[in-house]
Scaffold this motif. Structure first.
Motif, PDB file in Angstrom:
ATOM      1  N   HIS A 157      11.940  10.917  20.816  1.00 50.69           N
ATOM      2  CA  HIS A 157      11.409  12.218  21.415  1.00 50.69           C
ATOM      3  C   HIS A 157      12.534  12.845  21.901  1.00 50.69           C
ATOM      4  N   GLU A 158      13.367  12.211  22.794  1.00 51.47           N
ATOM      5  CA  GLU A 158      14.410  13.178  23.517  1.00 51.47           C
ATOM      6  C   GLU A 158      15.124  13.676  22.573  1.00 51.47           C
ATOM      7  N   VAL A 159      15.601  13.012  21.479  1.00 58.66           N
ATOM      8  CA  VAL A 159      16.412  13.338  20.391  1.00 58.66           C
ATOM      9  C   VAL A 159      15.760  14.943  19.789  1.00 58.66           C
ATOM     10  N   MET A 160      14.698  15.112  19.852  1.00 61.27           N
ATOM     11  CA  MET A 160      14.095  16.105  19.278  1.00 61.27           C
ATOM     12  C   MET A 160      14.131  17.333  20.338  1.00 61.27           C
ATOM     13  N   GLY A 161      13.765  16.927  21.532  1.00 56.15           N
ATOM     14  CA  GLY A 161      14.004  17.815  22.531  1.00 56.15           C
ATOM     15  C   GLY A 161      15.362  18.530  22.666  1.00 56.15           C
ATOM     16  N   ARG A 162      16.461  17.521  22.744  1.00 51.30           N
ATOM     17  CA  ARG A 162      17.846  17.879  22.691  1.00 51.30           C
ATOM     18  C   ARG A 162      18.180  19.022  21.743  1.00 51.30           C
ATOM     19  N   TYR A 163      17.556  18.496  20.220  1.00 53.79           N
ATOM     20  CA  TYR A 163      17.947  19.481  19.126  1.00 53.79           C
ATOM     21  C   TYR A 163      17.320  20.796  19.117  1.00 53.79           C
ATOM     22  N   ALA A 164      16.275  20.679  19.731  1.00 56.42           N
ATOM     23  CA  ALA A 164      15.509  22.174  19.793  1.00 56.42           C
ATOM     24  C   ALA A 164      16.014  23.051  20.970  1.00 56.42           C
ATOM     25  N   SER A 165      16.695  22.431  21.850  1.00 49.89           N
ATOM     26  CA  SER A 165      17.342  23.023  22.871  1.00 49.89           C
ATOM     27  C   SER A 165      18.634  23.708  22.240  1.00 49.89           C
ATOM     28  N   GLN A 166      19.431  22.784  21.513  1.00 47.74           N
ATOM     29  CA  GLN A 166      20.491  23.181  20.910  1.00 47.74           C
ATOM     30  C   GLN A 166      20.362  24.428  19.865  1.00 47.74           C
ATOM     31  N   LYS A 167      19.210  24.210  19.168  1.00 47.99           N
ATOM     32  CA  LYS A 167      18.869  25.315  18.190  1.00 47.99           C
ATOM     33  C   LYS A 167      18.565  26.539  18.840  1.00 47.99           C
ATOM     34  N   GLY A 168      18.286  26.581  20.226  1.00 44.98           N
ATOM     35  CA  GLY A 168      17.750  27.717  21.025  1.00 44.98           C
ATOM     36  C   GLY A 168      16.344  28.177  20.678  1.00 44.98           C
ATOM     37  N   TYR A 169      15.559  27.016  20.176  1.00 45.58           N
ATOM     38  CA  TYR A 169      14.270  27.370  20.011  1.00 45.58           C
ATOM     39  C   TYR A 169      13.587  27.661  21.606  1.00 45.58           C
ATOM     40  N   GLY A 170      13.055  28.875  21.708  1.00 45.29           N
ATOM     41  CA  GLY A 170      12.866  29.288  22.988  1.00 45.29           C
ATOM     42  C   GLY A 170      11.493  29.058  23.444  1.00 45.29           C
ATOM     43  N   LYS A 171      10.587  28.969  22.343  1.00 42.26           N
ATOM     44  CA  LYS A 171       9.362  28.817  22.651  1.00 42.26           C
ATOM     45  C   LYS A 171       8.741  27.949  21.464  1.00 42.26           C
ATOM     46  N   MET A 172       7.930  26.770  21.971  1.00 42.52           N
ATOM     47  CA  MET A 172       7.359  25.667  21.108  1.00 42.52           C
ATOM     48  C   MET A 172       6.161  25.330  21.465  1.00 42.52           C
TER      49      MET A 172
ATOM     50  N   ALA B  72       6.399  13.747  27.054  1.00 48.49           N
ATOM     51  CA  ALA B  72       6.986  13.754  28.348  1.00 48.49           C
ATOM     52  C   ALA B  72       8.437  13.545  27.962  1.00 48.49           C
ATOM     53  N   GLY B  73       8.857  12.596  26.884  1.00 45.95           N
ATOM     54  CA  GLY B  73      10.259  12.579  26.358  1.00 45.95           C
ATOM     55  C   GLY B  73      10.796  13.729  25.764  1.00 45.95           C
ATOM     56  N   PHE B  74      10.114  14.318  25.012  1.00 51.01           N
ATOM     57  CA  PHE B  74      10.286  15.654  24.423  1.00 51.01           C
ATOM     58  C   PHE B  74      10.968  16.735  25.409  1.00 51.01           C
ATOM     59  N   LYS B  75       9.963  16.922  26.391  1.00 47.65           N
ATOM     60  CA  LYS B  75      10.380  17.785  27.611  1.00 47.65           C
ATOM     61  C   LYS B  75      11.438  17.347  28.502  1.00 47.65           C
ATOM     62  N   ARG B  76      11.863  16.026  28.589  1.00 46.74           N
ATOM     63  CA  ARG B  76      12.992  15.649  29.077  1.00 46.74           C
ATOM     64  C   ARG B  76      14.506  16.297  28.934  1.00 46.74           C
ATOM     65  N   HIS B  77      14.582  16.703  27.882  1.00 50.02           N
ATOM     66  CA  HIS B  77      15.851  17.469  27.099  1.00 50.02           C
ATOM     67  C   HIS B  77      15.563  18.672  26.470  1.00 50.02           C
ATOM     68  N   TYR B  78      14.329  19.409  26.665  1.00 51.66           N
ATOM     69  CA  TYR B  78      14.148  20.423  26.339  1.00 51.66           C
ATOM     70  C   TYR B  78      13.867  21.325  27.355  1.00 51.66           C
ATOM     71  N   THR B  79      14.942  22.635  26.856  1.00 59.30           N
ATOM     72  CA  THR B  79      14.844  23.509  27.934  1.00 59.30           C
ATOM     73  C   THR B  79      14.212  24.981  28.098  1.00 59.30           C
ATOM     74  N   GLY B  80      13.633  24.984  26.998  1.00 60.52           N
ATOM     75  CA  GLY B  80      12.862  26.164  26.580  1.00 60.52           C
ATOM     76  C   GLY B  80      11.408  26.142  27.140  1.00 60.52           C
ATOM     77  N   GLU B  81      10.454  27.179  26.591  1.00 61.47           N
ATOM     78  CA  GLU B  81       9.089  27.328  26.959  1.00 61.47           C
ATOM     79  C   GLU B  81       8.436  26.418  26.155  1.00 61.47           C
ATOM     80  N   VAL B  82       7.338  25.885  26.723  1.00 59.99           N
ATOM     81  CA  VAL B  82       6.295  24.935  25.721  1.00 59.99           C
ATOM     82  C   VAL B  82       5.095  25.907  26.069  1.00 59.99           C
ATOM     83  N   ALA B  83       4.715  26.822  24.791  1.00 60.09           N
ATOM     84  CA  ALA B  83       3.691  27.446  24.650  1.00 60.09           C
ATOM     85  C   ALA B  83       2.161  26.912  24.860  1.00 60.09           C
ATOM     86  N   ALA B  84       2.179  25.756  24.304  1.00 59.38           N
ATOM     87  CA  ALA B  84       0.744  25.190  24.355  1.00 59.38           C
ATOM     88  C   ALA B  84       1.207  23.401  24.155  1.00 59.38           C
TER      89      ALA B  84
END
Lengths: 391, 307
Positions: free
Chosen positions: A153-168, A183-195
């Protein structure tokens, strides 16, 4: 009185049966492995992949892991922690296995982990890696050839941040593993979680959730939807026309266990994993080729983890034998085998330090497989190793 | 929470309701007419889906697979009636529950032995593939619209069958007072067999229609069986009209609850608590509804009049 007498009689016969089993001669130079996997109910396919991978490893060693005649006792845990516990106790006390291996689901793992490591039996986990056993509850008898649950899940969080996805939008079933995934996803995701959408475990129809996702118009979605739920979601996501509009990032949703059902509908969807059939190393090429030849279907990461578990045992037992447990433990810790995922070594909590990839579903001839397209983490250890005090 | 979203969710809810109706219709007839609790109704739905997979593999066309699988589902239903259920009509409910539960276990394992544990699927037929644009940014799959239409068609057909034909009249009479119908010289056993076969075929039909959108896997009918029981309890046992209306009601409540419960909880609670409470409430809604109905109208919303 009669009742007491019959109770005594029953007790005595159980005692005798127990003695009978205990006095059965153990084979002199054999290696006995108890393999626990979920082989019934809807998620049986995961256990089947894992078991087939392990048995392929044993077969390639000529039925002799580490040069010892190997007897693998495969046991179905039915995805019921209490049933799993009973069966494991049977393996430990009646069958006197030298090594335990397998386990697909974390709830089963939590039920059988303590009894196995407390009996000082070596235990090779081939899939489930819940945080308690990677952190405070770690044990020198436990080795994992898979991952710690949060990592993919952390892998996907990191990838989403790298891709610059701002709203997920993130979506998972409403149970512990689903919440851990988010929780794992959000650990490495820096953008906004819309829902954050939590669905009922075992939900079949996702039209309500998909309408909501279409309404929110996120840059991408992340989901953890194992087994049949994932098949349903992928089919409906594609049928709702969202596949080409909103990128689909997932874990344990799009892999070789579900692709036979989703086929073209899943092609192009992303997942995070520590293994894919196209990883370029000789051990992997041989594994993928032999697996297909032996079983007639494409291996998944569960199969790869099972195979690596067999290889780990093969290498370590070959070095140290099974008589001297201390020597065997240190041999295992050195991970003396060629992993199908290339780089592989054990962390301080005896979970792997390995690379993680972004994988994508592709069509390869007649079959559908995943393909690693990008390395997201290099030599990545889990977040819990720091709180493990090995003893 | 825009109006378009509400409209789409209503459509989704109706479509889930239609699927539930197809399953519940057979169940309510068998339960109402024959006073027979058939827990195996869910696996007949599953069987329909698997037969569709098999027939699709054989013919390569959804349109050929549909009638083929439907006939096979009917045959399986009649075979089960002949082998198992026929011997249970005069037994009490506990025996019926035990025996039909055994059928669930047996068939769930059997499909796994025959087709394997991995989920299977049937592709959406070419003609119904793709999606139509309902509103701006909202595409709705054509297949789901077709499912909705077919379900409404089946409901209308059933209505005509039950209210306008001789067999339908006997079925209604059987639901009110089976011994009296038998006393009037109607072969009640044959009536039972017809009702049972028809119910099995309806469940199979639901399975066939669901195969392109849901995953076909062992145990896929078990969850739906529970929902179908909720539907017939709310609708009134034995009533086709009740099953239809309450299936739609359940579909709507469940779908709208799932999509809006978290948002509504968020208005009243802090976000993290709302994330916990919303989904929990959403999955309880239909059972709360059922409890309410049972409390105020114990025989359901549209009970069959009994003598």
């Amino acid at each position: 009185m009669k009742q007491i007498l019959s109770a005594v009689a029953v007790g005595a016969s159980i005692g005798l049966a127990g003695l009978g089993a205990a006095t059965a001669p153990a084979s002199a130079e054999g290696l006995k492995i108890g393999f626990l996997a979920t082989l019934s109910g809807p998620p049986a396919v995961l256990g089947q992949h894992m078991r087939d991978g392990f048995l392929l490893g044993v077969k390639q060693a000529g039925g002799k892991l580490g040069g010892m005649d190997t007897d693998v006792i495969v046991v179905d845990d039915e995805l019921k922690p209490d049933a799993a516990l009973t069966k494991v106790q049977g393996l430990l006390e009646r069958d006197k296995v030298d090594i335990m291996a397998g386990v697909v689901f974390s709830n089963v793992m939590m039920a059988v982990y303590k009894p196995i490591v407390q009996s000082e039996t070596i235990f090779i986990g081939a899939n489930a890696g819940p945080s308690p056993i990677a952190g405070k509850g770690c044990s020198k008898y436990f080795f994992s050839t898979s991952y710690q649950n949060d990592q993919n899940h952390e892998v996907m969080g990191r990838y989403a941040s790298q891709k610059g996805y701002g709203k997920m939008v993130v979506m998972a079933p409403n149970y512990q593993a689903g919440k851990d995934a988010i929780a794992g996803f959000k650990r490495h995701y820096t953008g906004e979680v819309a829902a954050e959408i939590y669905t009922k475990l075992g939900q079949l129809d996702f039209s309500a959730e998909l309408a909501r996702i279409a309404d929110l118009k996120p840059d991408a979605i992340f989901t953890f939807m194992p087994g049949g739920m994932g098949v349903n979601l992928v089919k409906q996501y594609s049928q709702a026309g969202l596949k080409d509009v909103i990128p689909f990032l997932s874990t344990f949703t799009v892999d070789e266990t579900t692709l036979p059902a989703t086929k073209d509908l899943a092609v192009g969807l992303y997942s995070g994993a520590e293994w894919a059939p196209n990883l370029d190393n000789p051990a992997n090429a041989k594994f993928v080729r032999d697996f297909k030849a032996e079983y007639g279907y494409a291996p998944s990461l569960y199969a790869a983890q099972g195979y690596d578990a067999a290889q780990l045992i093969d290498g370590a037992v070959g070095m140290a034998g099974i008589k001297d447990k201390v020597a065997l433990l240190s041999a295992l810790n050195a991970a003396p085998f060629e992993s199908v995922r290339g780089d592989f070594k054990f962390n301080t909590n005896q979970f792997p330090i390995q690379d993680f990839y972004l994988t994508k579903a592709v069509k390869d001839g007649n079959s559908y497989v995943t393909e690693a397209v990008e390395k997201v983490f290099d030599d990545f250890g889990d977040a819990y190793a720091g709180s493990c005090r090995m003893n | 929470m825009s109006t378009t979203l509400l409209a789409v969710q209503t459509l989704n809810g109706m479509q889930l309701g239609i699927l539930l109706f197809l399953i519940a219709a057979g169940l309510t007839l068998v339960f109402g007419v024959m006073d027979f609790i058939n827990l195996a109704h869910g696996v007949q739905y599953m069987l329909g889906a698997y037969l569709a997979v098999a027939a699709y593999k054989l013919t390569g066309s959804f349109w050929l697979a549909l009638p083929l699988a439907l006939l096979a589902a009917l045959a399986c239903g009649l075979l089960l009636e002949f082998l198992v259920f026929r011997h249970l009509y005069d037994r009490d409910h506990l025996d019926q529950v035990l025996a039909t539960f055994g059928v669930i276990l047996f068939l769930n394992e059997a499909v796994k032995v025959i087709w394997g544990a991995a989920p299977l699927s049937v592709p959406v037929p070419e003609l119904l593939n793709g999606s139509i644009r309902l509103f701006e940014n909202f595409n709705y799959p054509v297949y789901r619209v077709a499912l909705l239409g077919t379900g409404l068609g089946v409901a209308a057909l059933l209505y005509v069958l039950v209210t306008r034909t001789r067999v339908g009249m006997l079925v209604r009479a059987g639901a009110s007072n089976a011994p009296m119908v038998a006393a009037l010289g109607v072969n009640i056993r044959r009536l039972f067999m017809i009702v049972f076969g028809f119910g099995a075929m309806l469940a199979g039909f639901a399975g066939i229609m669901a195969a392109p959108i849901l995953s076909v896997e062992p145990g896929m009918g078990d969850n739906l069986l529970i929902l179908a029981f909720v539907v017939i309890v709310i609708g009134g046992i034995g009533s086709i009209r009740g099953a239809f209306l309450s299936a739609l009601l359940i579909g709507l409540v469940d779908t709208l609850g799932r999509s809006f419960a978290t948002d509504i909880a968020r208005m009243l609670l802090p976000p993290s608590a709302a994330n916990d409470v919303g989904p929990a409430i959403a999955s309880m809604l239909i059972y709360i509804l059922m409890a309410g109905v049972l409390f105020f109208r114990p025989s359901g919303l549209f009970p069959v009049r009994t003598a």
